[in-house]
Scaffold this motif. Structure first.
Motif, mmCIF file in Angstrom:
data_model
loop_
_atom_site.group_PDB
_atom_site.id
_atom_site.type_symbol
_atom_site.label_atom_id
_atom_site.label_comp_id
_atom_site.label_asym_id
_atom_site.label_seq_id
_atom_site.Cartn_x
_atom_site.Cartn_y
_atom_site.Cartn_z
ATOM 1 N N LEU A 159 63.879 40.435 -51.469
ATOM 2 C CA LEU A 159 63.475 40.668 -52.852
ATOM 3 C C LEU A 159 64.406 39.971 -53.836
ATOM 4 C CD1 LEU A 159 62.617 44.478 -52.527
ATOM 5 C CD2 LEU A 159 61.188 42.482 -51.992
ATOM 6 N N GLY A 160 64.828 38.763 -53.442
ATOM 7 C CA GLY A 160 65.748 37.981 -54.249
ATOM 8 C C GLY A 160 67.171 38.189 -53.785
ATOM 9 N N ALA A 201 68.208 45.243 -59.067
ATOM 10 C CA ALA A 201 66.875 45.199 -58.458
ATOM 11 C C ALA A 201 66.404 46.593 -58.057
ATOM 12 C CB ALA A 201 66.878 44.269 -57.247
ATOM 13 N N LEU A 225 62.780 43.198 -64.154
ATOM 14 C CA LEU A 225 62.534 42.603 -62.833
ATOM 15 C C LEU A 225 62.949 41.139 -62.758
ATOM 16 C CD1 LEU A 225 59.109 44.133 -61.711
ATOM 17 C CD2 LEU A 225 61.258 44.176 -60.409
ATOM 18 N N THR A 274 65.779 39.936 -59.940
ATOM 19 C CA THR A 274 65.401 39.212 -58.716
ATOM 20 C C THR A 274 66.030 37.828 -58.644
ATOM 21 O OG1 THR A 274 63.356 38.566 -59.858
ATOM 22 C CG2 THR A 274 63.236 40.442 -58.350
ATOM 23 N N ASP A 314 68.654 35.067 -57.608
ATOM 24 C CA ASP A 314 69.418 34.966 -56.358
ATOM 25 C C ASP A 314 70.281 33.709 -56.352
ATOM 26 O OD1 ASP A 314 70.106 35.163 -53.455
ATOM 27 O OD2 ASP A 314 68.807 33.400 -53.372
ATOM 28 N N ARG A 369 59.028 31.750 -62.150
ATOM 29 C CA ARG A 369 60.153 32.324 -62.883
ATOM 30 C C ARG A 369 60.270 31.693 -64.270
ATOM 31 N NH1 ARG A 369 63.104 35.802 -60.075
ATOM 32 N NH2 ARG A 369 64.820 35.643 -61.582
ATOM 33 N N ALA A 408 58.728 37.562 -62.073
ATOM 34 C CA ALA A 408 59.804 37.846 -61.122
ATOM 35 C C ALA A 408 59.359 37.443 -59.716
ATOM 36 C CB ALA A 408 60.170 39.318 -61.158
ATOM 37 N N THR A 431 60.061 35.619 -55.902
ATOM 38 C CA THR A 431 61.085 35.393 -54.895
ATOM 39 C C THR A 431 60.421 34.792 -53.653
ATOM 40 O OG1 THR A 431 60.884 37.515 -53.700
ATOM 41 C CG2 THR A 431 62.255 37.486 -55.682
#
Length: 293
Positions: A15-16, A204, A215, A219, A221, A243, A248, A250
């Protein structure tokens, strides 16, 4: 139980920023029908939308069978023979936890054969067998999971996902290998990147459970996705475009599927999704289910 059905959800891991720690169960399910027979093993594999299962074995090397055998051994039960009918809906090698779902269905079947309810040991057993707790725990418990390992033992806690979150998947035709993409990761990362992801992973959890408005930053990363991007440039491009459009997005697990965590179920106009099959899926809040056959 001598005849029963196991229904197990797909999952999206990481989830990122939550690398190897966060997982989300999704409303796409494999179904395994299990029947105890007098002797032997019979495995039928039916492609119910997984996009091809020609390479799935139908003998003792089948992942569900191996997980059943391991679980039965741990629980001290030995069925005389088994007939399995496996309806595969989770796409293989797309970052949606198909292997973890197979292992979890086997663990759940083993518990059913032993006539025992699932317990915390099931999380460890599934994660130990599969190698990672994030996907396995999500498929087992449902909802959002936080997974960790302590002294060689796997644990997970389940959290309720905010009801306004509507996941959207963009699944490409190409496949990916977790082992191959993990091989692209460095052995060390900059301290600043590690600190960044620690903060965003905590955010997150807050965003997914309490405040979907954050969100997008939650997310972000710096730990793994950009290292893996050369393995799936179309995936990396779609994540970037989404993005930039305020979504959001990933990479789902090891990829190449893209997960968009939305509150409206919509991919913005102007974001190119050519080469991807886009669909909205609910969060699965129940996890693996065993019902009488």
């Amino acid at each position: 139980m001598t005849s029963f059905k196991v229904t197990v959800p797909a999952s999206s891991a990481n989830l990122g920023p939550g690398f190897d720690a966060l997982g989300l169960a999704l409303g796409l399910h494999d179904v395994i029908e299990v029947q105890v027979i007098e002797a032997g093993l019979k495995v039928e594999v039916i492609d119910a939308g997984a996009g091809g299962v020609e390479d799935v074995p139908t003998d003792e090397t089948h992942l569900v069978v191996r997980a059943i055998r391991r679980t039965c051994e741990r629980l001290g039960v030995r069925p005389p023979g088994l007939h399995l009918r496996c309806f595969n809906r989770i796409p293989h090698a797309r970052g949606l936890g198909s292997s973890a779902a197979a292992v979890v269905s086997g663990v759940a079947a083993g518990y059913a054969l032993a006539e025992k309810p699932l317990d915390p040991d099931a999380v460890h057993l599934a994660a130990e067998f599969e190698g990672h707790a994030d996907n396995a725990a999500a498929s087992l418990l449902g909802g959002l999971v936080i997974a960790w390992c302590e002294d060689g033992r796997f644990f997970a806690d389940r959290l309720r996902v905010h009801p306004s979150i509507r996941p959207v998947l963009a699944v490409p035709a190409v496949k990916s290998s977790t082992a191959a993409t993990r091989g692209l990761l460095p052995t060390e990362v900059p301290y600043a990147d590690a600190a960044f992801c620690a903060g965003r992973a905590a955010l997150a959890v807050h965003a997914l459970t309490c405040d979907p408005a954050v969100l997008l930053p939650a997310t972000a990363d710096r730990l793994h996705q950009h290292y893996r991007a050369p393995a799936y440039p179309a995936t990396a491009r779609l994540v970037r475009d989404l993005r930039n459009a305020g979504v959001a997005a990933t990479v789902s697990g090891a990829g190449p599927t893209v997960l968009a965590l939305t509150t409206d179920g919509i991919i913005p106009a102007g974001v190119g999704v050519e080469g991807f099959v886009v669909s909205e899926l609910p969060v699965d809040s129940a996890g693996v289910q065993v019902t009488a056959g």
